[in-house]
Design a protein around this motif. Structure first.
Motif, PDB file in Angstrom:
ATOM      1  N   SER A 189      32.830  87.499 -11.100  1.00 29.75           N
ATOM      2  CA  SER A 189      32.765  88.493 -10.020  1.00 29.75           C
ATOM      3  C   SER A 189      31.389  88.507  -9.374  1.00 29.75           C
ATOM      4  CB  SER A 189      33.108  89.878 -10.562  1.00 29.75           C
ATOM      5  OG  SER A 189      34.409  89.902 -11.114  1.00 29.75           O
ATOM      6  N   LEU A 190      30.340  88.428 -10.197  1.00 30.80           N
ATOM      7  CA  LEU A 190      28.983  88.405  -9.640  1.00 30.80           C
ATOM      8  C   LEU A 190      28.747  87.161  -8.794  1.00 30.80           C
ATOM      9  CD1 LEU A 190      26.932  89.687 -12.737  1.00 30.80           C
ATOM     10  CD2 LEU A 190      27.499  90.953 -10.643  1.00 30.80           C
ATOM     11  N   VAL A 191      29.276  86.018  -9.229  1.00 27.00           N
ATOM     12  CA  VAL A 191      29.117  84.783  -8.456  1.00 27.00           C
ATOM     13  C   VAL A 191      29.830  84.897  -7.110  1.00 27.00           C
ATOM     14  CG1 VAL A 191      29.720  82.326  -8.378  1.00 27.00           C
ATOM     15  CG2 VAL A 191      28.752  83.316 -10.458  1.00 27.00           C
ATOM     16  N   VAL A 192      31.070  85.445  -7.124  1.00 25.75           N
ATOM     17  CA  VAL A 192      31.826  85.597  -5.870  1.00 25.75           C
ATOM     18  C   VAL A 192      31.100  86.547  -4.922  1.00 25.75           C
ATOM     19  CG1 VAL A 192      33.969  86.477  -4.882  1.00 25.75           C
ATOM     20  CG2 VAL A 192      34.038  85.045  -6.930  1.00 25.75           C
ATOM     21  N   ILE A 193      30.608  87.661  -5.469  1.00 25.00           N
ATOM     22  CA  ILE A 193      29.861  88.613  -4.628  1.00 25.00           C
ATOM     23  C   ILE A 193      28.600  87.968  -4.062  1.00 25.00           C
ATOM     24  CG2 ILE A 193      28.560  90.783  -4.675  1.00 25.00           C
ATOM     25  CD1 ILE A 193      30.567  91.802  -6.745  1.00 25.00           C
ATOM     26  N   GLY A 194      27.875  87.200  -4.900  1.00 21.94           N
ATOM     27  CA  GLY A 194      26.670  86.526  -4.444  1.00 21.94           C
ATOM     28  C   GLY A 194      26.967  85.514  -3.347  1.00 21.94           C
ATOM     29  N   LEU A 195      28.064  84.721  -3.512  1.00 23.24           N
ATOM     30  CA  LEU A 195      28.427  83.757  -2.478  1.00 23.24           C
ATOM     31  C   LEU A 195      28.823  84.452  -1.177  1.00 23.24           C
ATOM     32  CD1 LEU A 195      30.474  81.176  -4.584  1.00 23.24           C
ATOM     33  CD2 LEU A 195      28.203  80.864  -3.592  1.00 23.24           C
ATOM     34  N   SER A 196      29.550  85.573  -1.295  1.00 18.15           N
ATOM     35  CA  SER A 196      29.953  86.309  -0.094  1.00 18.15           C
ATOM     36  C   SER A 196      28.745  86.842   0.653  1.00 18.15           C
ATOM     37  CB  SER A 196      30.889  87.464  -0.484  1.00 18.15           C
ATOM     38  OG  SER A 196      32.041  86.980  -1.152  1.00 18.15           O
ATOM     39  N   LEU A 197      27.802  87.436  -0.084  1.00 16.12           N
ATOM     40  CA  LEU A 197      26.586  87.943   0.564  1.00 16.12           C
ATOM     41  C   LEU A 197      25.784  86.812   1.183  1.00 16.12           C
ATOM     42  CD1 LEU A 197      25.449  90.596  -2.083  1.00 16.12           C
ATOM     43  CD2 LEU A 197      26.526  91.012   0.136  1.00 16.12           C
ATOM     44  N   GLY A 198      25.727  85.673   0.514  1.00 18.63           N
ATOM     45  CA  GLY A 198      25.009  84.525   1.069  1.00 18.63           C
ATOM     46  C   GLY A 198      25.642  84.022   2.353  1.00 18.63           C
ATOM     47  N   GLN A 199      26.984  83.953   2.368  1.00 15.06           N
ATOM     48  CA  GLN A 199      27.675  83.507   3.578  1.00 15.06           C
ATOM     49  C   GLN A 199      27.449  84.481   4.737  1.00 15.06           C
ATOM     50  OE1 GLN A 199      31.723  83.042   2.393  1.00 15.06           O
ATOM     51  NE2 GLN A 199      31.384  81.043   1.429  1.00 15.06           N
ATOM     52  N   VAL A 200      27.511  85.783   4.456  1.00 10.91           N
ATOM     53  CA  VAL A 200      27.278  86.777   5.503  1.00 10.91           C
ATOM     54  C   VAL A 200      25.860  86.652   6.058  1.00 10.91           C
ATOM     55  CG1 VAL A 200      27.074  89.252   5.967  1.00 10.91           C
ATOM     56  CG2 VAL A 200      29.003  88.380   4.624  1.00 10.91           C
ATOM     57  N   HIS A 201      24.889  86.490   5.162  1.00 11.45           N
ATOM     58  CA  HIS A 201      23.498  86.358   5.593  1.00 11.45           C
ATOM     59  C   HIS A 201      23.307  85.097   6.417  1.00 11.45           C
ATOM     60  CE1 HIS A 201      19.161  86.790   5.472  1.00 11.45           C
ATOM     61  NE2 HIS A 201      19.060  85.549   4.982  1.00 11.45           N
ATOM     62  N   LEU A 202      23.935  83.996   6.010  1.00  9.80           N
ATOM     63  CA  LEU A 202      23.806  82.733   6.734  1.00  9.80           C
ATOM     64  C   LEU A 202      24.427  82.829   8.122  1.00  9.80           C
ATOM     65  CD1 LEU A 202      22.950  79.748   6.667  1.00  9.80           C
ATOM     66  CD2 LEU A 202      25.173  79.231   5.656  1.00  9.80           C
ATOM     67  N   VAL A 203      25.586  83.429   8.211  1.00  9.05           N
ATOM     68  CA  VAL A 203      26.258  83.563   9.510  1.00  9.05           C
ATOM     69  C   VAL A 203      25.444  84.453  10.445  1.00  9.05           C
ATOM     70  CG1 VAL A 203      28.310  84.479  10.669  1.00  9.05           C
ATOM     71  CG2 VAL A 203      28.542  83.094   8.603  1.00  9.05           C
ATOM     72  N   ARG A 204      24.897  85.558   9.942  1.00  9.00           N
ATOM     73  CA  ARG A 204      24.078  86.442  10.767  1.00  9.00           C
ATOM     74  C   ARG A 204      22.836  85.731  11.286  1.00  9.00           C
ATOM     75  NH1 ARG A 204      23.014  92.222   8.253  1.00  9.00           N
ATOM     76  NH2 ARG A 204      21.909  92.309  10.266  1.00  9.00           N
ATOM     77  N   ARG A 205      22.196  84.924  10.450  1.00 12.69           N
ATOM     78  CA  ARG A 205      21.010  84.182  10.897  1.00 12.69           C
ATOM     79  C   ARG A 205      21.369  83.194  11.998  1.00 12.69           C
ATOM     80  NH1 ARG A 205      17.048  81.660   6.607  1.00 12.69           N
ATOM     81  NH2 ARG A 205      15.992  81.204   8.580  1.00 12.69           N
ATOM     82  N   MET A 206      22.510  82.534  11.846  1.00 10.86           N
ATOM     83  CA  MET A 206      22.922  81.554  12.843  1.00 10.86           C
ATOM     84  C   MET A 206      23.157  82.230  14.195  1.00 10.86           C
ATOM     85  SD  MET A 206      25.512  79.146  10.653  1.00 10.86           S
ATOM     86  CE  MET A 206      25.997  78.281  12.131  1.00 10.86           C
ATOM     87  N   PHE A 207      23.828  83.399  14.206  1.00 11.88           N
ATOM     88  CA  PHE A 207      24.101  84.090  15.461  1.00 11.88           C
ATOM     89  C   PHE A 207      22.837  84.713  16.047  1.00 11.88           C
ATOM     90  CE2 PHE A 207      28.520  83.815  14.172  1.00 11.88           C
ATOM     91  CZ  PHE A 207      29.142  83.546  15.397  1.00 11.88           C
ATOM     92  N   GLU A 208      21.956  85.216  15.176  1.00 16.03           N
ATOM     93  CA  GLU A 208      20.718  85.818  15.678  1.00 16.03           C
ATOM     94  C   GLU A 208      19.843  84.765  16.337  1.00 16.03           C
ATOM     95  OE1 GLU A 208      18.953  87.760  12.407  1.00 16.03           O
ATOM     96  OE2 GLU A 208      20.274  89.516  12.489  1.00 16.03           O
ATOM     97  N   LYS A 209      19.732  83.578  15.745  1.00 15.88           N
ATOM     98  CA  LYS A 209      18.938  82.505  16.347  1.00 15.88           C
ATOM     99  C   LYS A 209      19.559  82.046  17.659  1.00 15.88           C
ATOM    100  CE  LYS A 209      16.795  80.613  12.197  1.00 15.88           C
ATOM    101  NZ  LYS A 209      16.669  79.419  11.322  1.00 15.88           N
TER     102      LYS A 209
END
Length: 217
Positions: A189-209
C-alpha cells in the motif's frame, strides 16, 4: 465354591501387585533467551526404568538443547537443537538425576516446553498372598491383559502428544504467515501511494513548465 471365593478375593490383590510402581510428572515450562533450567527425579533402586519426554511447543525454530546427568554428574544423554524426544533408559545409579534445558542459541525468543519424567520399577509380585500358588493359571491371562492395556494406553498417549505438538507448530506457522501478509500488504500500500504521489508530482511539473513557455507569432 470356597476355591472360587478365594480366587475372587485374591484377584484384586494380584492386580495391584502386578502394577508397576510409577512416579511421574507432567509439566510445562517457559525458558527465556539465554536461560538454563533443570528438573530432578529420584531413583531409589539401581536398574529402574527412567522415561523422559519433551516437545518444544512454541518459540523460534521449535528447538532446544538438553542433557541428562546421573547422580555422579555423568552425562547420560545430551543433544542440541532437538525439537522432540521420547526415550527410556536404565538408571544404574541410586540418587537424583538432573534433566536440564538450555536456550543458549536464542537471543530473542523464549521457548515453551512440554515434558514429563517417569521413574518406573519393574513389576514384581511382593504382596503377601498366601494362596498365590492357586492363581498361577488364572493370573497369566490377567497379566497379559494388563500389559496389553498398558501398551495401548502408552500408544494413545504418544499419539496425543504427536498431534498436540504439530497442532501448536501449525498454529505458529499460520500466525507467522498472517503477520507476514499484513506487513506485505502495508508495504504494498505504501509503495502504491508513493508511486501515485510521484506520478501526480511529475505530471504537475510537466504542465507547469509547459504553461510558462512563450511563443512568438
Amino acid at each position: 465354591m470356597p476355591t472360587m471365593l478365594h480366587v475372587m478375593t485374591l484377584l484384586p490383590l494380584l492386580f495391584l501387585a502386578l502394577l508397576p510402581c510409577i512416579h511421574g510428572a507432567a509439566l510445562t515450562t517457559v525458558l527465556a533467551p539465554q536461560e538454563r533450567s533443570c528438573f530432578y527425579a529420584w531413583v531409589d533402586k539401581a536398574g529402574e526404568k527412567v522415561g523422559f519426554y519433551f516437545a518444544v511447543q512454541s518459540g523460534g525454530s521449535f528447538d532446544i538443547d538438553y542433557h541428562i546427568a546421573s547422580p555422579s554428574d555423568k552425562v547420560v544423554l545430551e543433544g542440541q537443537k532437538e525439537r522432540q524426544l521420547d526415550v527410556v533408559f536404565t538408571g544404574n545409579e541410586v540418587g537424583e538425576y538432573a534433566f536440564c534445558f538450555e536456550n543458549d542459541m536464542s537471543n530473542f525468543n523464549e521457548k515453551m516446553i512440554d515434558f514429563d519424567i517417569t521413574v518406573e520399577s519393574e513389576p514384581r509380585l511382593d504382596a503377601p498372598l498366601s494362596g498365590a500358588a492357586l492363581l498361577t493359571e488364572h493370573s497369566a491371562p490377567l497379566e497379559d491383559s494388563i500389559q496389553k492395556l498398558d501398551g495401548q494406553l502408552t500408544q494413545v498417549q504418544r499419539t496425543q502428544r504427536y498431534f498436540r505438538v504439530w497442532e501448536n507448530r501449525g498454529f505458529s506457522t499460520v500466525r507467522s504467515t498472517q503477520s507476514k501478509l499484513l506487513w506485505y500488504s502495508i508495504i504494498e500500500s505504501l509503495v502504491v501511494i508513493g508511486l501515485s504521489l510521484g506520478q501526480v508530482h511529475l505530471v504537475r511539473r510537466m504542465f507547469e513548465k509547459g504553461s510558462t513557455r512563450r511563443y512568438r507569432v
